[in-house]
Enzyme design. Structure first.
Site, PDB file in Angstrom:
ATOM      1  N   GLY A 140      54.424  80.103  23.913  1.00  0.00           N
ATOM      2  CA  GLY A 140      54.579  79.137  25.007  1.00  0.00           C
ATOM      3  C   GLY A 140      54.104  77.790  24.483  1.00  0.00           C
ATOM      4  N   ASN A 141      53.982  76.782  25.356  1.00  0.00           N
ATOM      5  CA  ASN A 141      53.586  75.468  24.833  1.00  0.00           C
ATOM      6  C   ASN A 141      52.110  75.406  24.439  1.00  0.00           C
ATOM      7  OD1 ASN A 141      52.878  75.700  27.410  1.00  0.00           O
ATOM      8  ND2 ASN A 141      53.783  73.768  28.133  1.00  0.00           N
TER       9      ASN A 141
ATOM     10  N   LYS B 143      46.267  85.695  23.670  1.00  0.00           N
ATOM     11  CA  LYS B 143      46.872  84.363  23.769  1.00  0.00           C
ATOM     12  C   LYS B 143      46.027  83.419  22.921  1.00  0.00           C
ATOM     13  CE  LYS B 143      49.156  82.861  27.723  1.00  0.00           C
ATOM     14  NZ  LYS B 143      49.278  82.261  29.054  1.00  0.00           N
TER      15      LYS B 143
ATOM     16  N   ASP C  79      53.805  80.354  39.854  1.00  0.00           N
ATOM     17  CA  ASP C  79      54.796  80.483  38.777  1.00  0.00           C
ATOM     18  C   ASP C  79      55.350  81.908  38.747  1.00  0.00           C
ATOM     19  OD1 ASP C  79      56.403  79.774  36.714  1.00  0.00           O
ATOM     20  OD2 ASP C  79      54.807  79.540  35.217  1.00  0.00           O
TER      21      ASP C  79
HETATM   22  P1  AMP Z   1      52.958  83.361  28.779  1.00  0.00           P
HETATM   23  O1  AMP Z   1      52.858  81.967  28.309  1.00  0.00           O
HETATM   24  O2  AMP Z   1      51.697  83.863  29.392  1.00  0.00           O
HETATM   25  O3  AMP Z   1      54.129  83.535  29.690  1.00  0.00           O
HETATM   26  O4  AMP Z   1      53.242  84.299  27.479  1.00  0.00           O
HETATM   27  C1  AMP Z   1      54.365  84.082  26.625  1.00  0.00           C
HETATM   28  C2  AMP Z   1      54.974  85.412  26.198  1.00  0.00           C
HETATM   29  O5  AMP Z   1      54.002  86.213  25.518  1.00  0.00           O
HETATM   30  C3  AMP Z   1      55.471  86.269  27.343  1.00  0.00           C
HETATM   31  O6  AMP Z   1      56.750  85.917  27.746  1.00  0.00           O
HETATM   32  C4  AMP Z   1      55.405  87.660  26.740  1.00  0.00           C
HETATM   33  O7  AMP Z   1      56.544  87.901  25.941  1.00  0.00           O
HETATM   34  C5  AMP Z   1      54.184  87.588  25.825  1.00  0.00           C
HETATM   35  N1  AMP Z   1      52.991  88.075  26.543  1.00  0.00           N
HETATM   36  C6  AMP Z   1      52.129  87.358  27.287  1.00  0.00           C
HETATM   37  N2  AMP Z   1      51.152  88.121  27.795  1.00  0.00           N
HETATM   38  C7  AMP Z   1      51.399  89.365  27.371  1.00  0.00           C
HETATM   39  C8  AMP Z   1      50.767  90.639  27.586  1.00  0.00           C
HETATM   40  N3  AMP Z   1      49.660  90.754  28.331  1.00  0.00           N
HETATM   41  N4  AMP Z   1      51.319  91.743  27.019  1.00  0.00           N
HETATM   42  C9  AMP Z   1      52.433  91.631  26.279  1.00  0.00           C
HETATM   43  N5  AMP Z   1      53.073  90.478  26.042  1.00  0.00           N
HETATM   44  C10 AMP Z   1      52.575  89.344  26.569  1.00  0.00           C
END
Ligand code: AMP
Length: 608
Positions: free
Chosen positions: A338-339, A360, A452
């Site tokens: 993501g960003n 993350k 969101d």
């Molecule tokens: P986000 O910015 O939180 O939407 O995360 C970006 C991407 O990371 C998501 O679209 C998922 O593909 C992956 N992701 C985020 N959190 C998780 C998680 N708890 N388990 C698995 N994949 C994750």
């Protein structure tokens, strides 16, 4: 609990006896074709139709068949009791006459709950407790979200969990166990007779043990010789506690099987999900009871996954906001980005074992705004604990700031569905979206707004288990606040936003309800893009004109009705998540109970 499909019918009386039914029909005048419906005690989910013709009573048992349809013996199958009665109102088809006049329940006569209704609830609780080791709120969430599957499991395997069931032991051993300790009349146990799946009932009476074979007929029913027939062994046993049905005595005290009562079955031990915890050296010291093999087609339920419950057994552990770097092993595999940076796969070591996690990782630690945003997200997530919300496990601060979360390895819902258009059924999507509504109802209760909610932010643990994620825009509302007023504009997902969010920047759970409607639309169009390529001003114009997105091709009408309710223009008139969850639940139970084929639809309770 799943609602009785006849509960909405004004001529359904619930669990009343034949005599009571006849009394009601007499009071209503005994006209030809006067009828009522009641619950059948013997067959699971069955009914009895009581009808008057020529001043005489006729009682027709209605069976619920294995494929979920209903029929009067020898008659046509119907998808529900309402449809069956409608059919016989037009065509007697073998009955004494057609159904002409419903014998309506008076307002002060509630539907009478049957002995098995409350029994079933207790059984469900006991079963969930023993199979998955759940209790409290986790147990309630499991039962609400999976009631149809649980009822199916209980109907077929629940006797294995009962303290009176002793599995495969010899007649001699059963006697030894019954003679052990006190020997009151009616002390009993059930055991497997042989490999054919038949059972024996052994009962103590006058200090002597009597053995009876439990008959299992071709249609799968259980009974004592010449006795009443039941769908399941546990129903028969409950009945024999009330009526002796030819036995030397009624059943009283269960001869307890120590293996059933002293060895709780480990979560995931019964079913094929991968356990998340690595047991400490020497194991957990709990012997698991051998259970029958799981049929190959058994779905993995959310409760089979370790992600269903909070991994911190001691809630005080949650206070440990920070995680040591040594506890974390970070994989090179990137799950997404993501960003803010990227999300990596990893393993978290705790004193109870290892947990697969998603981490993350903040891209540029110096970027103050992004860092603050991630800290806010962590603070919000830290306060949430629900099976249908991705849990935060902690924050790790080294060279980069890292948010450690539960792993949802099957990824975002929209991607999952667009890659599996052929194999995911409508019922499966209804189940997942019902789970999302449960997670959102929890947020609403705790006064959090997500801001969101979208299919990209619903992550799947597996095909049957969804979790809401991405709390980057979320806010906790103050106790007296009804909404959050955004002062600065950001990169907002406007196609998911309600009119009041776009126009006045006012965010409440009602705004999330609108987004839930859009998320439903995405899910039922198998990952389609809402409003296609339309530009935002055109979308706003469309909504202001009272128009809404159309019903996706495979979407049941009742689900589209829920979507449109979520898109009620005025937030004051829009349903809240409590209502939305109720509507999703009712519809989900109705299609799961009936094993309904794809595309057919059922009546859902209106939510407004
Ligand atoms: P986000 O910015 O939180 O939407 O995360 C970006 C991407 O990371 C998501 O679209 C998922 O593909 C992956 N992701 C985020 N959190 C998780 C998680 N708890 N388990 C698995 N994949 C994750």
């Amino acid at each position: 609990m799943s609602a009785d499909p006849a509960a909405e019918l004004p001529f359904f009386y619930g669990s009343v006896s034949r005599v009571e039914a006849e009394e009601q029909l007499k009071l209503a005048g005994m006209a030809d074709g006067l009828f009522l419906l009641r619950q059948c005690l013997r067959s699971l989910g069955g009914y009895v139709l009581s009808l008057v013709w020529n001043l005489e009573f006729h009682h027709y048992p209605i069976e619920k068949q294995l494929n979920g349809t209903y029929c009067i013996t020898g008659g046509k199958s119907h998808c529900g009791p309402a449809e069956l009665c409608e059919f016989y109102s037009m065509d007697p088809d073998g009955l004494a006459c057609n159904l002409r006049k419903p014998c309506l329940r008076s307002p002060d006569t509630p539907i009478r709950r049957g002995v098995f209704d409350s029994l079933r609830e207790n059984m469900l609780r006991e079963y969930v407790k023993q199979t998955w080791n759940l209790e409290g709120e986790a147990m309630e969430q499991a039962i609400i979200s999976q009631a149809p599957q649980l009822e199916r499991l209980i109907a077929t395997t629940a006797h294995e969990k009962m303290p009176w069931y002793h599995g495969k032991i010899t007649r001699k051993e059963s006697e030894r166990r019954l003679y052990c300790g006190a020997q009151p009349d009616g002390k009993f146990l059930v055991r497997d007779r042989d490999e054919t799946g038949t059972f024996a009932l052994s009962i103590m009476y006058g200090k002597t043990v009597y053995h009876y074979q439990i008959l299992h007929d071709k249609s799968g029913k259980y009974s004592m010789p010449e006795g009443t027939k039941f769908d399941t062994v546990w129903q028969l046993i409950e009945y024999l506690k009330m009526k002796s049905d030819g036995l030397v005595t009624i059943l009283r005290e269960a001869c307890l099987n120590k293996a059933t009562i002293q060895t709780p079955v480990l979560p995931s031990a019964r079913r094929p999900a991968a356990p998340r915890y690595t047991p400490p050296p020497g194991g957990l010291g709990i012997a698991t009871k051998p259970l029958s093999p799981i049929p190959a087609n058994t779905e993995v339920l959310p409760m089979d996954c370790a992600e269903f419950v909070n991994p911190y057994h001691n809630p005080n552990d949650l206070k440990k906001f920070y995680i040591q770097r040594e506890q974390l092993m970070i994989d090179e595999v990137e799950l997404g980005s993501g960003n803010f940076g990227c999300v990596k796969k990893g393993v978290l070591k705790t004193d109870k074992g290892q947990i697969d996690v998603a981490i993350k990782v903040l891209k540029n630690d110096n970027e103050k705004l992004v860092r603050e945003e991630m800290m806010r997200e962590a603070e919000i997530m830290h306060q949430l604990d629900n099976p249908y919300i991705v849990r935060m496990l902690g924050l790790c601060q080294t060279d980069a700031l890292m948010l450690v979360m539960e792993m949802a390895s099957a990824g975002p819902l929209n991607k999952f569905l667009s890659s599996k258009k052929e194999s995911v059924t409508t019922e499966n999507i209804v189940n997942l979206m019902h789970q999302v509504s449960m997670g959102m109802m929890y947020l609403e209760e705790k006064n959090f707004v997500h801001r969101d909610l979208a299919a990209r932010n619903v992550l799947l643990v597996n095909q049957q288990f969804a979790k809401i994620s991405d709390f980057g825009l979320s806010k906790a509302l103050g106790a007296d606040d009804n909404y959050y007023k955004a002062r600065t504009l950001g990169k907002w997902p406007l196609k998911w936003y309600a009119p009041e969010c776009i126009k006045f920047h006012k965010f409440s759970s009602k705004g999330d309800v609108w987004s839930f409607g859009v998320t439903m639309w995405e899910a039922f169009s198998y990952g389609g893009k809402p409003y296609k390529k339309m530009k935002i001003p055109d979308v706003i114009r469309l909504i202001e004109n009272g128009e809404r997105m159309e019903c996706p091709a495979k979407c049941p009408e009742q689900i589209y009705a829920v979507m449109k309710d979520c898109w009620t223009y005025k937030h004051e008139e829009r349903p809240d998540f409590k209502k939305v969850e109720g509507a999703m639940r009712t519809y989900y139970y109705s299609i799961s109970n009936k094993g309904q084929p794809e595309g057919q639809t059922e009546a859902a309770t209106p939510i407004k």
